[in-house]
Enzyme design. Structure first.
Site, PDB file in Angstrom:
ATOM      1  N   TYR A 179       1.181  -0.960   0.198  1.00 34.25           N
ATOM      2  CA  TYR A 179      -0.148  -0.221  -0.113  1.00 34.25           C
ATOM      3  C   TYR A 179       1.250   1.066   0.028  1.00 34.25           C
ATOM      4  CZ  TYR A 179      -4.763   0.000   0.117  1.00 34.25           C
ATOM      5  OH  TYR A 179      -6.433  -0.238  -0.398  1.00 34.25           O
ATOM      6  N   GLU A 201      -0.488   4.887  -0.609  1.00 33.75           N
ATOM      7  CA  GLU A 201      -0.941   6.507   0.124  1.00 33.75           C
ATOM      8  C   GLU A 201      -0.846   7.398  -0.470  1.00 33.75           C
ATOM      9  OE1 GLU A 201      -4.316   5.531   2.221  1.00 33.75           O
ATOM     10  OE2 GLU A 201      -5.815   4.277   1.047  1.00 33.75           O
ATOM     11  N   ASP A 257      -6.475  13.332 -25.120  1.00 34.46           N
ATOM     12  CA  ASP A 257      -6.938  11.900 -24.636  1.00 34.46           C
ATOM     13  C   ASP A 257      -5.796  11.019 -25.946  1.00 34.46           C
ATOM     14  OD1 ASP A 257      -7.441  10.131 -24.306  1.00 34.46           O
ATOM     15  OD2 ASP A 257      -9.325  10.336 -23.328  1.00 34.46           O
ATOM     16  N   THR A 297      -3.745   5.818 -22.081  1.00 33.25           N
ATOM     17  CA  THR A 297      -3.964   4.895 -21.611  1.00 33.25           C
ATOM     18  C   THR A 297      -2.287   4.293 -21.845  1.00 33.25           C
ATOM     19  OG1 THR A 297      -4.803   3.801 -23.541  1.00 33.25           O
ATOM     20  CG2 THR A 297      -6.323   3.724 -21.589  1.00 33.25           C
ATOM     21  N   LYS A 349      -2.540   0.544 -24.632  1.00 30.25           N
ATOM     22  CA  LYS A 349      -2.890   0.098 -26.091  1.00 30.25           C
ATOM     23  C   LYS A 349      -2.027   0.493 -27.599  1.00 30.25           C
ATOM     24  CE  LYS A 349      -7.093   2.019 -25.128  1.00 30.25           C
ATOM     25  NZ  LYS A 349      -8.887   3.228 -25.126  1.00 30.25           N
ATOM     26  N   ARG A 404      -1.430  -2.383 -18.506  1.00 31.32           N
ATOM     27  CA  ARG A 404      -3.172  -1.825 -18.757  1.00 31.32           C
ATOM     28  C   ARG A 404      -3.410  -0.693 -17.383  1.00 31.32           C
ATOM     29  NH1 ARG A 404      -6.190  -4.837 -21.295  1.00 31.32           N
ATOM     30  NH2 ARG A 404      -8.168  -3.045 -21.592  1.00 31.32           N
TER      31      ARG A 404
HETATM   32  C1  LIG Z   1      -9.134   3.719 -24.183  1.00 29.39           C
HETATM   33  C2  LIG Z   1      -9.396   5.238 -24.258  1.00 29.39           C
HETATM   34  C3  LIG Z   1      -9.590   5.762 -22.705  1.00 29.39           C
HETATM   35  C4  LIG Z   1      -9.726   4.505 -21.839  1.00 29.39           C
HETATM   36  O1  LIG Z   1     -10.136   3.621 -21.763  1.00 29.39           O
HETATM   37  P1  LIG Z   1      -9.865   2.442 -20.275  1.00 29.39           P
HETATM   38  O2  LIG Z   1     -10.302   1.065 -20.255  1.00 29.39           O
HETATM   39  O3  LIG Z   1     -10.774   3.291 -19.123  1.00 29.39           O
HETATM   40  O4  LIG Z   1      -8.377   2.116 -19.979  1.00 29.39           O
HETATM   41  C5  LIG Z   1     -10.127   6.850 -22.512  1.00 29.39           C
HETATM   42  N1  LIG Z   1     -10.260   7.174 -24.061  1.00 29.39           N
HETATM   43  C6  LIG Z   1     -10.139   7.279 -24.874  1.00 29.39           C
HETATM   44  C7  LIG Z   1      -9.996   7.628 -26.043  1.00 29.39           C
HETATM   45  C8  LIG Z   1     -10.058   5.798 -25.172  1.00 29.39           C
HETATM   46  O5  LIG Z   1     -10.107   5.758 -26.660  1.00 29.39           O
END
Ligand SMILES: *Cc1c(COP(=O)(O)O)cnc(C)c1O
Length: 420
Positions: free
Chosen positions: A52, A54, A198, A224, A227, A233
């Site tokens: 942990y 925090e 994003d 993320t 990807k 993850r």
């Molecule tokens: C995949 C994605 C996320 C986040 O996805 P999680 O499954 O919550 O990790 C956020 N924004 C976009 C544009 C995405 O394609």
């Protein structure tokens, strides 16, 4: 307790192995997934999961964080170096939580956000009514032009002028073209809005300089890590220094408790991998493969939204071909043939997000396996044949066998016995 896992719990190990074989024997063209390296997975299943922590490095609510601090600091420093960001928070559990943290740091319930519509390629955390984002904020959606399939920046400027959002979000889950972040900043500045980029889908391309860079133009960047970036993850949040404290406090104690230190360590490994020359070569091939696959699909008479791709993914509009098969039916036919894709809405889709009129395909995973343009042509032809001959189980089985043979030549990991 001391038995090997496969003896103690053969049931779960067997199911995991069956998925390992599915992953090995199928062609996965899902653009949001990837195969993390063995090194990344090793850290993810390490003893760091026991701790942990925090708080933040040097400022924890738990004792015993001497080495944890070193790990988190390393992850932060590497992410800063990789993207050139001023401040990075590496604790967000997932992309949705990362976006939530930005909203939590900046907005009050009822504040206005300008963001992309889900059926035009946006993400559910950008204001889907059923998501917290759509429930707590006033979301003004934007989309793409019907003819071009592209975002029209004049339209965005007009919407911003009309609704005066506090936050503008640029980024998508299903948009095959580049984002010009400089133009977005100009619009955000003109209405005094914050800009959030994003980059969940395109982070790997950005890290490899294959997509315009959001860092100089955005107040906040979320991504993320699992990807195109090919880490574990999870997610990170980048921001200008002036927002550092607000973001860190929004994540913890605002939205999360203890960070996943095993995941943060795995993120650090992923960032190190992303700074290697091999990573840039990989991302270049991802983009080349996407162009090659798009071209072959067009030759197989598919229609692509916006006519092609500049990044790692493409959206097929099925409304003009194959007797208007739905995305759901199409994805199921392809799965019968060993090819895994997403059903996906197309802009102005008349069908629901469950049925859809399109499919979404991407090349990050087949590229990890070492496949190149010749294999993309084969895959494009497999997809064409599987759908033209969708009523024939024999044809789909024959393609499935060819897919399996191709997959055998390109294993997902060097050592598939790693988890036996
Ligand atoms: C995949 C994605 C996320 C986040 O996805 P999680 O499954 O919550 O990790 C956020 N924004 C976009 C544009 C995405 O394609």
């Amino acid at each position: 307790m001391n038995k090997p896992l496969s003896e103690f719990d053969p049931q779960i190990v067997d199911i995991m192995r069956r998925d390992l074989h599915r992953q090995q024997n199928c062609l996965t063209l899902i653009p949001s997934e990837n195969y993390a390296s063995q090194a990344v997975m090793q850290m993810q299943s390490s003893v760091l999961a026991n701790k942990y922590a925090e708080g933040y490095p040097g400022d924890r609510y738990y004792n015993g964080c001497e080495f944890i601090d070193l790990i988190e600091t390393l992850a932060i420093e590497r992410a800063k170096r990789l993207f050139g960001a001023a401040h990075v928070n590496v604790q967000a559990h997932a992309g949705t939580q990362a976006n939530m943290a930005v909203y939590h740091a900046l907005l009050e319930p009822g504040d206005t956000i300008l963001a992309m519509k889900l059926d035009h390629g946006g993400h559910l955390s950008h204001g889907l009514p059923q998501n917290f984002s759509g429930r707590y904020y006033n979301v003004v959606p934007y989309g793409v032009d019907k003819e071009s399939g592209r975002i029209n920046m004049n339209g965005i400027a007009a919407l911003a002028e009309k609704h005066r959002p506090k936050l503008i979000i640029v980024g998508a889950s299903a948009y095959p073209r580049w984002f010009d972040f400089a133009q977005w900043q100009e619009i955000a500045d003109s209405v005094d809005a914050y800009l959030l980029a994003d980059i969940a889908h395109i982070a790997g391309l950005i890290a490899a300089d294959l997509h315009p860079d959001p860092v100089p133009y955005s107040d906040f960047i979320t991504t993320t890590t699992h990807k195109t970036l090919r880490g574990p993850r999870g997610a990170i949040i980048m921001c200008r220094n002036e927002f550092a404290e607000a973001i860190d406090r929004a994540v913890m104690p605002g939205l999360q408790g203890g960070p996943f230190m095993h995941t943060i360590a795995a993120k650090a490994v992923g960032f190190k991998e992303a700074m290697e020359p091999a990573f840039k070569a990989y991302q270049k091939q991802v983009v080349k493969n996407a162009k090659a696959l798009a071209q072959r699909l067009i030759e197989n008479e598919f229609r692509l939204v916006s006519g092609g791709t500049d990044n790692h993914l493409m959206i097929v509009d099925l409304t003009a071909t194959f007797e208007k098969l739905s995305g759901r039916q199409t994805a199921n036919h392809l799965e019968d043939a060993g090819i895994v894709v997403n059903k996906n809405t197309i802009p102005f889709d008349k069908r629901s997000p469950v049925t859809t009129s399109g499919i979404r395909l991407g090349t990050p995973m087949v590229t990890v396996r070492g496949m190149k343009e010749p294999e993309m042509q084969l895959i494009g032809d497999f997809i064409g044949e599987a759908l033209r001959e969708r009523k024939s189980t024999a044809v789909k089985n024959r393609i499935r066998e060819k897919v399996r043979e191709l997959c055998e030549q390109f294993p997902i990991y060097e050592d598939l016995n790693l988890w036996s």
